[in-house]
Design a protein around this motif. Structure first.
Motif, PDB file in Angstrom:
ATOM      1  N   GLY A 170      -5.548  -6.900  -9.922  1.00  0.00           N
ATOM      2  CA  GLY A 170      -4.648  -7.163  -8.801  1.00  0.00           C
ATOM      3  C   GLY A 170      -3.515  -8.094  -9.206  1.00  0.00           C
ATOM      4  N   VAL A 171      -3.798  -9.017 -10.118  1.00  0.00           N
ATOM      5  CA  VAL A 171      -2.736  -9.879 -10.637  1.00  0.00           C
ATOM      6  C   VAL A 171      -1.658  -9.008 -11.264  1.00  0.00           C
ATOM      7  CG1 VAL A 171      -2.154 -11.644 -12.319  1.00  0.00           C
ATOM      8  CG2 VAL A 171      -4.290 -11.802 -11.077  1.00  0.00           C
TER       9      VAL A 171
ATOM     10  N   ALA B   9       6.771   1.570 -13.057  1.00  0.00           N
ATOM     11  CA  ALA B   9       5.729   2.198 -13.861  1.00  0.00           C
ATOM     12  C   ALA B   9       4.506   1.309 -14.063  1.00  0.00           C
ATOM     13  CB  ALA B   9       6.307   2.591 -15.223  1.00  0.00           C
ATOM     14  N   LEU B  10       4.755   0.041 -14.441  1.00  0.00           N
ATOM     15  CA  LEU B  10       3.634  -0.798 -14.863  1.00  0.00           C
ATOM     16  C   LEU B  10       2.657  -1.087 -13.727  1.00  0.00           C
ATOM     17  CD1 LEU B  10       2.345  -2.450 -17.059  1.00  0.00           C
ATOM     18  CD2 LEU B  10       3.818  -4.329 -16.479  1.00  0.00           C
ATOM     19  N   LEU B  11       3.188  -1.345 -12.538  1.00  0.00           N
ATOM     20  CA  LEU B  11       2.309  -1.723 -11.426  1.00  0.00           C
ATOM     21  C   LEU B  11       1.316  -0.601 -11.126  1.00  0.00           C
ATOM     22  CD1 LEU B  11       4.915  -3.455  -9.090  1.00  0.00           C
ATOM     23  CD2 LEU B  11       3.478  -4.468 -10.828  1.00  0.00           C
ATOM     24  N   ASN B  12       1.796   0.654 -11.229  1.00  0.00           N
ATOM     25  CA  ASN B  12       0.894   1.787 -10.988  1.00  0.00           C
ATOM     26  C   ASN B  12      -0.252   1.824 -11.990  1.00  0.00           C
ATOM     27  OD1 ASN B  12       2.394   2.671  -8.865  1.00  0.00           O
ATOM     28  ND2 ASN B  12       3.522   4.201 -10.046  1.00  0.00           N
ATOM     29  N   CYS B  13       0.063   1.487 -13.263  1.00  0.00           N
ATOM     30  CA  CYS B  13      -0.971   1.540 -14.304  1.00  0.00           C
ATOM     31  C   CYS B  13      -2.133   0.619 -13.959  1.00  0.00           C
ATOM     32  CB  CYS B  13      -0.398   1.131 -15.654  1.00  0.00           C
ATOM     33  SG  CYS B  13       0.806   2.267 -16.298  1.00  0.00           S
ATOM     34  N   ALA B  14      -1.807  -0.572 -13.409  1.00  0.00           N
ATOM     35  CA  ALA B  14      -2.874  -1.502 -13.052  1.00  0.00           C
ATOM     36  C   ALA B  14      -3.583  -1.047 -11.781  1.00  0.00           C
ATOM     37  CB  ALA B  14      -2.305  -2.903 -12.867  1.00  0.00           C
ATOM     38  N   MET B  15      -2.808  -0.453 -10.862  1.00  0.00           N
ATOM     39  CA  MET B  15      -3.409   0.033  -9.621  1.00  0.00           C
ATOM     40  C   MET B  15      -4.452   1.114  -9.918  1.00  0.00           C
ATOM     41  SD  MET B  15      -3.460  -0.477  -6.458  1.00  0.00           S
ATOM     42  CE  MET B  15      -2.069  -1.199  -5.645  1.00  0.00           C
ATOM     43  N   LEU B  16      -4.181   1.910 -10.957  1.00  0.00           N
ATOM     44  CA  LEU B  16      -5.118   2.966 -11.346  1.00  0.00           C
ATOM     45  C   LEU B  16      -6.503   2.389 -11.618  1.00  0.00           C
ATOM     46  CD1 LEU B  16      -5.589   5.927 -12.276  1.00  0.00           C
ATOM     47  CD2 LEU B  16      -4.961   5.179 -14.551  1.00  0.00           C
ATOM     48  N   GLY B  17      -6.552   1.270 -12.339  1.00  0.00           N
ATOM     49  CA  GLY B  17      -7.843   0.649 -12.635  1.00  0.00           C
ATOM     50  C   GLY B  17      -8.565   0.250 -11.358  1.00  0.00           C
TER      51      GLY B  17
ATOM     52  N   GLU C  80       5.679  -5.514  -1.673  1.00  0.00           N
ATOM     53  CA  GLU C  80       5.433  -4.823  -0.408  1.00  0.00           C
ATOM     54  C   GLU C  80       4.895  -3.407  -0.649  1.00  0.00           C
ATOM     55  OE1 GLU C  80       8.969  -3.329   1.279  1.00  0.00           O
ATOM     56  OE2 GLU C  80       7.703  -1.928   2.362  1.00  0.00           O
ATOM     57  N   HIS C  81       5.543  -2.681  -1.571  1.00  0.00           N
ATOM     58  CA  HIS C  81       5.138  -1.286  -1.755  1.00  0.00           C
ATOM     59  C   HIS C  81       3.782  -1.162  -2.430  1.00  0.00           C
ATOM     60  CE1 HIS C  81       8.513   0.796  -0.051  1.00  0.00           C
ATOM     61  NE2 HIS C  81       9.286  -0.153  -0.541  1.00  0.00           N
ATOM     62  N   MET C  82       3.460  -2.128  -3.310  1.00  0.00           N
ATOM     63  CA  MET C  82       2.093  -2.119  -3.851  1.00  0.00           C
ATOM     64  C   MET C  82       1.100  -2.356  -2.717  1.00  0.00           C
ATOM     65  SD  MET C  82       1.726  -1.361  -6.924  1.00  0.00           S
ATOM     66  CE  MET C  82       3.119  -0.277  -7.109  1.00  0.00           C
ATOM     67  N   GLY C  83       1.514  -3.179  -1.754  1.00  0.00           N
ATOM     68  CA  GLY C  83       0.675  -3.388  -0.578  1.00  0.00           C
ATOM     69  C   GLY C  83       0.454  -2.089   0.177  1.00  0.00           C
ATOM     70  N   VAL C  84       1.509  -1.281   0.308  1.00  0.00           N
ATOM     71  CA  VAL C  84       1.374  -0.004   1.008  1.00  0.00           C
ATOM     72  C   VAL C  84       0.384   0.900   0.264  1.00  0.00           C
ATOM     73  CG1 VAL C  84       2.587   2.077   1.715  1.00  0.00           C
ATOM     74  CG2 VAL C  84       3.713  -0.127   1.937  1.00  0.00           C
ATOM     75  N   ILE C  85       0.501   0.937  -1.069  1.00  0.00           N
ATOM     76  CA  ILE C  85      -0.403   1.786  -1.849  1.00  0.00           C
ATOM     77  C   ILE C  85      -1.839   1.277  -1.713  1.00  0.00           C
ATOM     78  CG2 ILE C  85      -0.974   2.541  -4.182  1.00  0.00           C
ATOM     79  CD1 ILE C  85       2.034   2.443  -4.788  1.00  0.00           C
ATOM     80  N   ALA C  86      -1.998  -0.066  -1.764  1.00  0.00           N
ATOM     81  CA  ALA C  86      -3.340  -0.629  -1.600  1.00  0.00           C
ATOM     82  C   ALA C  86      -3.902  -0.269  -0.231  1.00  0.00           C
ATOM     83  CB  ALA C  86      -3.294  -2.150  -1.776  1.00  0.00           C
TER      84      ALA C  86
ATOM     85  N   LEU D 124       4.579   7.937  -6.530  1.00  0.00           N
ATOM     86  CA  LEU D 124       5.693   8.675  -7.129  1.00  0.00           C
ATOM     87  C   LEU D 124       7.010   8.277  -6.465  1.00  0.00           C
ATOM     88  CD1 LEU D 124       6.755  10.874  -9.015  1.00  0.00           C
ATOM     89  CD2 LEU D 124       6.342  12.522  -7.204  1.00  0.00           C
ATOM     90  N   ASN D 125       7.008   8.269  -5.129  1.00  0.00           N
ATOM     91  CA  ASN D 125       8.235   7.946  -4.397  1.00  0.00           C
ATOM     92  C   ASN D 125       8.738   6.557  -4.755  1.00  0.00           C
ATOM     93  OD1 ASN D 125       8.636  10.296  -2.879  1.00  0.00           O
ATOM     94  ND2 ASN D 125       7.010   9.700  -1.472  1.00  0.00           N
ATOM     95  N   HIS D 126       7.793   5.613  -4.794  1.00  0.00           N
ATOM     96  CA  HIS D 126       8.199   4.244  -5.096  1.00  0.00           C
ATOM     97  C   HIS D 126       8.730   4.132  -6.518  1.00  0.00           C
ATOM     98  CE1 HIS D 126       7.192   0.103  -6.587  1.00  0.00           C
ATOM     99  NE2 HIS D 126       8.092  -0.144  -5.665  1.00  0.00           N
ATOM    100  N   SER D 127       8.088   4.843  -7.450  1.00  0.00           N
ATOM    101  CA  SER D 127       8.557   4.799  -8.837  1.00  0.00           C
ATOM    102  C   SER D 127      10.012   5.254  -8.923  1.00  0.00           C
ATOM    103  CB  SER D 127       7.706   5.710  -9.727  1.00  0.00           C
ATOM    104  OG  SER D 127       6.417   5.191  -9.833  1.00  0.00           O
ATOM    105  N   ILE D 128      10.308   6.372  -8.292  1.00  0.00           N
ATOM    106  CA  ILE D 128      11.675   6.897  -8.363  1.00  0.00           C
ATOM    107  C   ILE D 128      12.640   5.956  -7.651  1.00  0.00           C
ATOM    108  CG2 ILE D 128      13.169   8.817  -7.727  1.00  0.00           C
ATOM    109  CD1 ILE D 128      10.715  10.608  -7.816  1.00  0.00           C
ATOM    110  N   ASN D 129      12.233   5.547  -6.452  1.00  0.00           N
ATOM    111  CA  ASN D 129      13.151   4.779  -5.613  1.00  0.00           C
ATOM    112  C   ASN D 129      13.440   3.396  -6.194  1.00  0.00           C
ATOM    113  OD1 ASN D 129      14.683   3.947  -3.455  1.00  0.00           O
ATOM    114  ND2 ASN D 129      13.288   4.742  -1.939  1.00  0.00           N
ATOM    115  N   LYS D 130      12.389   2.744  -6.716  1.00  0.00           N
ATOM    116  CA  LYS D 130      12.611   1.391  -7.221  1.00  0.00           C
ATOM    117  C   LYS D 130      13.463   1.441  -8.485  1.00  0.00           C
ATOM    118  CE  LYS D 130      11.719  -1.554  -5.276  1.00  0.00           C
ATOM    119  NZ  LYS D 130      10.508  -2.270  -5.078  1.00  0.00           N
TER     120      LYS D 130
END
Lengths: 226, 484
Positions: free
Chosen positions: B215-216, B245-253, B305-311, B330-336
């Motif tokens: 989560g960190v 990109a990077l935040l998603n990689c950690a979210m996957l775990g 905020e958007h990581m919060g939405v995914i969580a 995907l949307n957040h990756s493109i948009n950000k």
């Protein structure tokens, strides 16, 4: 689990080593001198190396000998020497701006150890394990971890932060040798390697920090807020 | 092409770019772009081919649908950011260091391709740690006092935090020894298999520690403190890679550990904790976006905020929640990425990070300013863009489950607050004023291309739901144990 069926002598030696490692983290908490931290960390790593060699012998895990040699070499020798070199280049000897006095830090550390004991006994109770060594290993693992975070929170020199991070991982190494000596060798090796890379990065960063910020204490790093 | 060939290409292309940058030290921006152009279609092929989880290369790599999905998100960001880097990095002060930048940039992309593919949980941990080590140097690349400060905070907080996840992994391994004996290999599929049989206390503790640790890295509040600094002080293409990109990689775990507790039947509490972190991230994001002055810092808080939405999406669970969360990735990756490209161009043009000194943007960046504004509208979750769909889906997932209805209401309120706060900053930058035009360089064609592509993709994803996604997300939801 090997740790459940150890001979009394080995069990006592393991306990002794674990307690020794815990005491060394208190040495780091109680001192202001960066060189003391370094020595305490080096000795702690040597203790862990002895522990993994003994565990390899007791449980028949030959690869643990290898891990022991690497631990002693990297964490016990190369890393402290690298950090000493950084210290020499930076001309810092001691922690100048403590947030908490070392004596107070020792008391907080003791409280954290008590917390570690409580959690370890809760886990032991849930798992129906009463073996001293296992509970001790859990306690020490959690306590060193917590003390490492305490170090990170109350020390401001960059080198102290690096040592804090290294201590976090020492705790895990120590605990995992006793609890899960069978964890794949490859992972442990890569972890050692990873550590070396990490410290190299830290060392480089500290130098840049010195060059661009002009100080190595984190109290200088207060531009980015909000 | 077989899947293993695709994997080799995906991992080899960025490495070729690294070597080229280090050895040849000329035209590296084009080689890097070429590598990104290769990676993008390859990642899509890999995603299409990932019908069932499979292990490759002597147990080292593991590709399943959700892993391939994250890989594709990484590849999209890598591609867009590589286009932009050509334009953006041209204006740097020191051209001699540029090869080092591209070497690190491609290596960073490589680590983000490698980490989600790791089969063993310990190796995944190492992969995530590697992404930190490489990106630290990118964050500190400009060597200003601020960027050094950000780099230092980044590496200390994230290394310390992620060691908590290592403790969690050790405890999970210990739990597994009660099932499989003292020596075994702890990989993702083994974890799912042994989770129901291992002692509950170890699985729960392992999950909690892993959640906090990763989560960190994923930037979930209250562990997000490194994120605004690191994301705002690196060069803009790097900010895009970190955020998109990077935040998603950690979210996957986190999602995979969550799946293990689901499969073991630990009920709703792990989801509740993830929901709590998600709400905290939204609150922090909303508050700090409202009163932000730094342009890239605002975008960084928007990432929180958007990581919060995914969580929240994964926390609510069920088909809708998982669909929404994955689509949102995907949307957040493109948009950000789009937002950071615009921000990087604006920062160069105005020579400041301060939004209050950026006025009259449509005049300062003709044409491009409108694409950027479209991105700003999209990122607040307004229709007709992709994020509207994914946020709506997450919202509905929360509303449908009786127990989380009030969270859904809170979620909606916070989204409205963020909408107002975010667009208010943009309104001030866009209203016509008498301010003199800035002197900085105008963005070139390599800025136009990724921005056009991103806006088009967001519009497309908002208007049309690709039918294949339904199939893929359904499979993922099934694999994660979100539906029986």
């Amino acid at each position: 689990m090997v740790a459940l069926h150890l001979s009394p002598l080995l069990a006592s030696i393991f306990s002794l080593i674990a307690i020794g490692a815990l005491l060394l983290s208190f040495v780091m908490l109680g001192s202001r001198w960066l060189k003391d931290y370094m020595l305490a960390f080096a000795v702690q790593s040597w203790l862990i190396a002895i522990l993994s060699a003994l565990m390899g012998w007791a449980g028949g895990y030959t690869e643990l000998y290898f891990v022991a040699v690497l631990t002693a070499l990297f964490r016990g020798l190369v890393l402290p020497m690298m950090l000493l070199w950084v210290l020499k280049r930076l001309h810092v000897n001691r922690e100048l701006h403590e947030i908490v006095q070392p004596s107070t830090a020792l008391v907080i550390g003791a409280v954290l150890v008590i917390f570690g004991v409580v959690v370890a006994y809760r886990i032991g109770h849930a798992l129906d394990i009463e073996t001293r060594v296992v509970l001790l290993a859990l306690t020490v693992m959690l306590s060193i971890k917590l003390i490492g975070f305490l170090m990170l929170a109350i020390r401001r020199e960059a080198v102290s932060s690096i040592l804090g991070i290294l201590m976090l991982e020492n705790g895990i190494f120590l605990g995992s040798q006793i609890l899960v000596p069978g964890m794949p060798l490859m992972i442990e090796l890569v972890l050692l390697f990873d550590l070396l890379v990490a410290v190299t990065c830290f060392a480089v960063l500290v130098r840049y920090l010195m060059a661009s910020v002009g100080a190595t204490g984190s109290q200088a790093l207060q531009k980015l807020v909000g | 092409m077989s899947a293993s060939t695709l994997i080799i290409v995906l991992l080899a292309a960025p490495l070729v770019s690294v070597l080229w940058s280090l050895l040849v030290r000329r035209a590296m921006q084009w080689v890097n772009l070429l590598a990104a152009l290769v990676c993008f279609p390859v990642s899509i092929l890999l995603l299409i081919g990932a019908t069932a989880p499979r292990i490759y290369f002597e147990q080292m790599l593991y590709v399943d649908r959700i892993g391939a999905w994250v890989l594709m998100c990484v590849a999209v960001v890598y591609l867009l950011a590589s286009f932009f880097a050509v334009d953006y990095m041209r204006h740097g002060e020191d051209a001699r260091r540029l090869p080092n930048f591209y070497a690190l940039f491609a290596l960073f992309a490589w680590t983000m391709f490698a980490a989600p593919m790791a089969n063993m949980i310990g190796v995944y941990w190492i992969g995530i740690e590697m992404t930190t080590l490489v990106s630290t140097f990118l964050v500190g690349y400009e060597r200003r006092a601020e960027s050094m400060e950000a780099a230092w905070k980044y590496i200390i907080i994230v290394s310390g935090g992620i060691s908590i996840a290592l403790l969690g992994t050790v405890l999970l391994y210990w739990g597994g020894t009660f099932v499989l004996g003292p020596t075994y290999t702890l990989d993702w599929s083994t974890l799912d298999a042994i989770a129901p049989k291992m002692p509950a206390v170890l699985l729960q503790l392992g999950f909690l520690l892993a959640l906090v640790g990763y989560g960190v890295k994923a930037g979930l509040a209250p562990m997000h403190t490194w994120l605004p600094d690191a994301h705002s002080e690196g060069p803009a293409p790097v900010s895009a890679m970190l955020s998109g990109a990077l935040l998603n990689c950690a979210m996957l775990g986190i999602v995979r550990f969550l799946a293990a507790t689901d499969i073991a039947g630990h009920g709703v509490w792990p989801h509740r904790i993830l929901i709590a972190l998600g709400v905290a991230s939204l609150v922090v994001g909303a508050l700090f976006i409202m009163r932000q002055r730094g342009l890239k810092r605002m975008l960084a808080y928007s990432s929180v905020e958007h990581m919060g939405v995914i969580a929240l999406g994964f926390g609510f669970g069920g088909l809708l929640g998982v669909f929404g969360a994955l689509y949102h990735m995907l949307n957040h990756s493109i948009n950000k990425t789009l937002m950071f490209i615009g921000a990087g161009s604006a920062v160069h043009r105005y020579g400041t990070h301060d939004m209050q000194q950026m006025r009259n943007l449509p005049v300062a960046m003709p044409g491009l300013a409108w694409l950027w504004l479209a991105g700003a509208v999209a990122i607040t979750g307004a229709p007709p863009f992709g994020l509207f769909r994914s946020e709506l889906s997450v919202l509905m997932a929360g509303w449908m489950h009786g127990g989380t209805r009030w969270v859904a209401v809170l979620f909606l309120l916070l989204l409205i607050v963020i909408f107002i706060g975010f667009l208010n900053h943009f309104r001030q930058m866009y209203v016509p004023s008498e301010a003199p035009a800035p002197e900085g360089p105008l963005p070139g064609v390599m800025t136009w291309i990724p921005m056009l592509l991103a806006v088009a993709a967001l519009l497309l994803l908002g208007l049309w739901w690709p039918p294949l996604f339904t199939l893929w997300f359904g499979q993922i939801a099934h694999q994660l144990g979100a539906v029986s």
